[in-house]
Write a protein that holds these residues in place. Structure first.
Motif, mmCIF file in Angstrom:
data_model
loop_
_atom_site.group_PDB
_atom_site.id
_atom_site.type_symbol
_atom_site.label_atom_id
_atom_site.label_comp_id
_atom_site.label_asym_id
_atom_site.label_seq_id
_atom_site.Cartn_x
_atom_site.Cartn_y
_atom_site.Cartn_z
ATOM 1 N N LEU A 5 42.299 50.186 43.076
ATOM 2 C CA LEU A 5 41.041 50.419 42.347
ATOM 3 C C LEU A 5 41.032 51.696 41.506
ATOM 4 O O LEU A 5 41.745 52.649 41.803
ATOM 5 C CB LEU A 5 39.878 50.463 43.336
ATOM 6 N N ASP A 6 40.267 51.676 40.438
ATOM 7 C CA ASP A 6 39.830 52.894 39.752
ATOM 8 C C ASP A 6 38.453 52.602 39.158
ATOM 9 O O ASP A 6 37.914 51.510 39.388
ATOM 10 C CB ASP A 6 40.847 53.390 38.699
ATOM 11 N N ASP A 7 37.881 53.535 38.430
ATOM 12 C CA ASP A 7 36.480 53.351 38.041
ATOM 13 C C ASP A 7 36.263 52.113 37.169
ATOM 14 O O ASP A 7 35.275 51.397 37.335
ATOM 15 C CB ASP A 7 35.936 54.607 37.348
ATOM 16 N N TYR A 8 37.196 51.840 36.251
ATOM 17 C CA TYR A 8 37.029 50.658 35.409
ATOM 18 C C TYR A 8 37.056 49.383 36.250
ATOM 19 O O TYR A 8 36.221 48.493 36.104
ATOM 20 C CB TYR A 8 38.123 50.607 34.327
ATOM 21 N N TRP A 9 38.022 49.330 37.142
ATOM 22 C CA TRP A 9 38.174 48.118 37.967
ATOM 23 C C TRP A 9 37.017 47.970 38.950
ATOM 24 O O TRP A 9 36.600 46.851 39.257
ATOM 25 C CB TRP A 9 39.526 48.140 38.679
#
Lengths: 272, 272, 272
Positions: free
Chosen positions: B68-72
């Motif tokens: 995960l990251d913020d976009y995902w």
């Protein structure tokens, strides 16, 4: 024709073209391995500040929209624009075209940079033609009943790209030329991303022989489908097929290839 | 029960559900291949402008926070919200829950959209329950000594999800029902992402039989663990196990399945 | 020396170090599988809000710039800074250094956080030294004719990193010590990402024995090249080699290892 296809396969192994890929996350590993097994050199790169340098460095660029998002679409547009401007061959794989409005909008934009080759399955090629028509002439004028080969011919005429429809029979269309390739095996559909590997191989072939993208496309498709058909014979399912296919892309001999290839060149018009 | 599990496996092959995956980079290829081998059709897509369309198009959505990251995370929240609103089954794999505060915060948010099924290992399920409690009631009230099955029951009661704890014995909990599955092989832990494949298969099964997510979850876990156990017998290590597992997901027969499956349905409460 | 290398291999299996990877999309799956097969535990994580927590959680961090972009570079810089500050071993793989100005600029920045180990092929190590020199002293002062081993020595002296040049013969350089490793097989170059697997294994080895990164690096390279050489013997091409290599990383015995390893420790200066 068959000997010519084999020469193209040999040519990739001896020239080892650098192929730049902006492709999807699912298939990156397989794509790189398929290119290596066939004798090409893969580079995967998408950062905006370097993507044009990568186009300049390579013999061909492959753009596959499978897991696109806004950042990656921008990478793709930059790369396609650079390839178009610098006469570098580039290949488009419109994965999932027709599935969402977002994909259709983006592939229509990519078409403006006139891919050297487009490869997709029948529904993707139809969706691509429709998306391009919609963009050009407005929604109302969309021809609703495009057949895949009709769509391919239309794309070839209006965009100028060689178009390959892959399926049980692969069809490659360019101007008045058409090739039908009748190799492969249904089990290949149970392995993810073999279509994407096909597109990447087209990149390698067109990179090593940019003077004839039609024949390069036919040779790439022939290699993958013949290798897949041979690999299937020693496979117990999709897992082993994936492995055996890489082995066969690497080790295929002229004898095996010529004994297996089943293709038909048709210069007398493009109806199937 | 065993015949019912086999029928569910057959049902996936005949209905070939489209499964939308927002999953991690490490396992995308394997996940797609596991879905294809089991007879389902995978789609991987995460772009904000299309992620809701993909939920609408598919029989189920699988959300896996591995990389995960913020976009995902935003993609995941959009998809989960859409699935929740449209009664599309969705499955959560809280990879690495408990490892960082960031993960815990994000999984707690995802839980608000009430996943149909949650699958994780014991520590992830415990971390998830803790993260949810923390969010709901503040840090002080966190029950520090949640056991995995207790945590699963608590999640099932408060969130409503079927909960699957995978391990040497897989446990599936829903209301007063519980299934214990005792197949698989320790070598499966040396292959990355088989837990993620399990979650994706749950997506396929719940997509093809949304009326009973408890049984669908049990059947998916049964297929993967039985196929893994059988595949291990012809494997020399984790590399060949990964390949043989895909072959077996594709080729498993009723006879093999019924002769191998080792499960226990327990309706009389959920203590192990 | 050889027995010492074997002990290091055993040590990874018994200590099972957590290895944090910020690596490229192409190799994530293989990298995770190589780490698992060797006995380590991989974590892949790159989100800005958690990347420092992951460094803190793990025995080592591996940074591989293969498919870098601005978001990922920021993740890498955060992780490298944290590793440097907290004396956590970290390993740099400068994939494609020298190919674009963008890559050179980013690797030069990463070098400021003094990687414990750097591993690349000859051209990457030369490009890295050049990029670092350029950054430090301006373009004009760049030594144009750096040879790979010279570049490695220079990097070791100025940055302090153990430097490994991989190739037909792998060379590991640190201070006055140098090891030459003469195992492996040319077919390994037809499998994508084995260099990246090597770097990740160095992360595992240096994480399990941080007191001697020079020996840890030599042991990791020895394991991969010996396992690859043995795996090749039962492989029909790059597909089966990839699989057999994972099996061999998992199952290699002391006998096999000691009978195959071909290395040379040279303390008397570092010229080849």
């Amino acid at each position: 024709m068959k000997e010519f296809l084999w020469k193209s396969i040999q040519n990739v192994k001896t020239s080892s073209p650098l192929v730049h890929n902006i492709t999807n996350y699912v298939v990156m590993n397989n794509t790189a391995n398929a290119l290596l097994a066939a004798g090409a050199s893969p580079i995967m790169a998408h950062a905006h500040p370097e993507v044009e340098d990568m186009v300049a460095l390579c013999s061909a660029t492959v753009i596959n929209i499978g897991t696109l998002d806004d950042y990656w679409v921008e990478s793709m547009l930059k790369a396609a624009a650079k390839a178009h401007k610098s006469n570098t061959p580039w290949v488009l794989d419109p994965v999932g075209a027709g599935a969402t409005a977002y994909r259709d909008e983006k592939v229509a934009k990519l078409l403006e940079y006139k891919p050297t080759v487009i490869r997709g399955n029948a529904s993707e090629i139809m969706a691509l033609a429709k998306a391009s028509l919609t963009k050009t002439k407005g929604v109302d004028s969309v021809h609703q009943s495009f057949e895949a080969v009709e769509a391919a011919i239309w794309l070839n005429k209006t965009v100028g790209s060689v178009v390959c429809i892959s399926g049980a029979v692969d069809v490659v269309v360019s101007g008045n030329e058409k090739v039908l390739l009748k190799n492969g095996h249904p089990l290949m559909q149970q392995v993810t991303g073999l279509g994407c590997s096909a597109t990447a191989l087209i990149g390698a072939f067109v990179g090593s022989a940019p003077e004839n993208p039609f024949h390069a496309t036919a040779a790439a498709m022939a290699l993958l489908s013949v290798a897949g058909e041979l690999a299937q014979k020693t496979s117990s399912g999709p897992g082993s097929l994936q492995m055996n296919l890489l082995d066969k892309l690497y080790s295929i001999t002229e004898e095996e290839f010529l004994a297996t290839i089943n293709c038909e060149l048709n210069n007398a018009g493009v109806s199937v």
